[in-house]
Design a protein around this motif. Structure first.
Motif, PDB file in Angstrom:
ATOM      1  N   UNK A   1      36.205  20.740 -26.735  1.00 36.11           N
ATOM      2  CA  UNK A   1      35.868  19.410 -26.262  1.00 36.11           C
ATOM      3  C   UNK A   1      35.499  19.496 -24.786  1.00 36.11           C
ATOM      4  N   UNK A   2      34.326  19.006 -24.451  1.00 35.25           N
ATOM      5  CA  UNK A   2      33.813  19.087 -23.078  1.00 35.25           C
ATOM      6  C   UNK A   2      33.513  17.680 -22.578  1.00 35.25           C
ATOM      7  N   UNK A   3      33.983  17.373 -21.371  1.00 37.54           N
ATOM      8  CA  UNK A   3      33.719  16.074 -20.762  1.00 37.54           C
ATOM      9  C   UNK A   3      32.753  16.249 -19.590  1.00 37.54           C
ATOM     10  N   UNK A   4      31.622  15.573 -19.656  1.00 38.43           N
ATOM     11  CA  UNK A   4      30.654  15.577 -18.562  1.00 38.43           C
ATOM     12  C   UNK A   4      30.972  14.357 -17.697  1.00 38.43           C
ATOM     13  N   UNK A   5      31.648  14.598 -16.599  1.00 34.70           N
ATOM     14  CA  UNK A   5      32.253  13.534 -15.805  1.00 34.70           C
ATOM     15  C   UNK A   5      31.264  12.910 -14.821  1.00 34.70           C
ATOM     16  N   UNK A   6      31.461  11.634 -14.551  1.00 33.39           N
ATOM     17  CA  UNK A   6      30.596  10.895 -13.637  1.00 33.39           C
ATOM     18  C   UNK A   6      31.003  11.062 -12.183  1.00 33.39           C
TER      19      UNK A   6
END
Length: 258
Positions: free
Chosen positions: A94-99
């Protein structure tokens, strides 16, 4: 770091090794070689629950472009999207592309509100001169003195935050995961409450952003005026700092030692 050169070298090697658990080739294709920071709980021991990625070039992630790439990859799917991050599942990761963005890896890590999250690496894309293929390589590794202290004492602690309301809820989560020694979590609660009282809230929108900073869906589809009034009655509605995106909540393996 305030440790010996030999110990610092060992920390750098350890963090770099943990960072390579990320499927960088899959991420490279999604981001087309964009410079990125990997930081937070993914660099703790044990298998990470997810990987928090942050823009490393001062430009936000292109969520439209990411969605397009994911739609053409049968091994990937979109999990969810919030104001803080676009979360995707790539194979078994699971990968989160953060703002949230900072200009440097150090500034990013130092902005996190708990010591065990203040570590990260920089990935940059390189092209192999022999076969022309591209790959991510680690070009920088950082761990704050707070991170080192947490590692040495095997207990995390609150380091300060522009979003103390979210930090207060994280204290409770981290206490349940065993990241504090004994009752040391109570000290973090007191410090968070102090920051919460000092900061206050500018208005209802600012209060809502505090709640949204933790990505728990607290504000989804609900009227939060009643909760806002509780804080208002206690004198917490006042001038506050300029709004800025909050880093995505870091996630660790709750059974892993420091």
């Amino acid at each position: 770091m305030y440790i010996t050169a030999a110990a610092e070298e060992q920390v750098v090697k350890q963090l770099a090794s943990r960072a390579t658990r990320l499927d960088t080739q899959a991420v490279l294709k999604i981001l087309d070689g964009k410079r990125i920071f990997l930081a937070g709980g993914a660099l703790m021991p044990g298998a990470p629950n997810d990987y928090d990625l942050y823009p490393g070039d001062g430009q936000p992630f292109n969520h439209v472009g990411i969605r397009h790439v994911i739609s053409n990859n049968p091994k990937a799917r979109i999990v969810c999207e919030t104001g803080n991050a676009l979360t995707v599942r790539i194979d078994d990761q699971t990968v989160q592309f953060c703002s949230f963005m900072k200009t440097s890896l150090q500034d990013l890590c130092d902005s996190f509100d708990f010591a065990h999250c203040q570590a990260g690496v920089t990935f940059e894309a390189f092209r192999d001169e022999d076969d022309g293929t591209s790959c991510y390589r680690i070009t920088d590794v950082y761990a704050s003195e707070n991170w080192v202290q947490a590692k040495l004492q095997e207990s995390t602690f609150y380091t300060g935050s522009e979003y103390p309301l979210g930090a207060l809820l994280r204290v409770l989560k981290y206490e349940k995961r065993g990241l504090f020694i004994g009752k040391s979590w109570m000290d973090s609660v007191f410090h968070v409450l102090r920051d919460l009282m000092n900061r206050g809230f500018r208005d209802r929108d600012d209060f809502r952003r505090q709640l949204e900073s933790i990505d728990l869906g607290i504000t989804d589809g609900g009227n939060m005026d009643w909760l806002y009034e509780v804080f208002d009655l206690n004198g917490l509605v006042k001038s506050s700092p300029t709004d800025e995106r909050q880093p995505s909540d870091c996630v660790e393996n709750p059974d892993a030692p420091f």
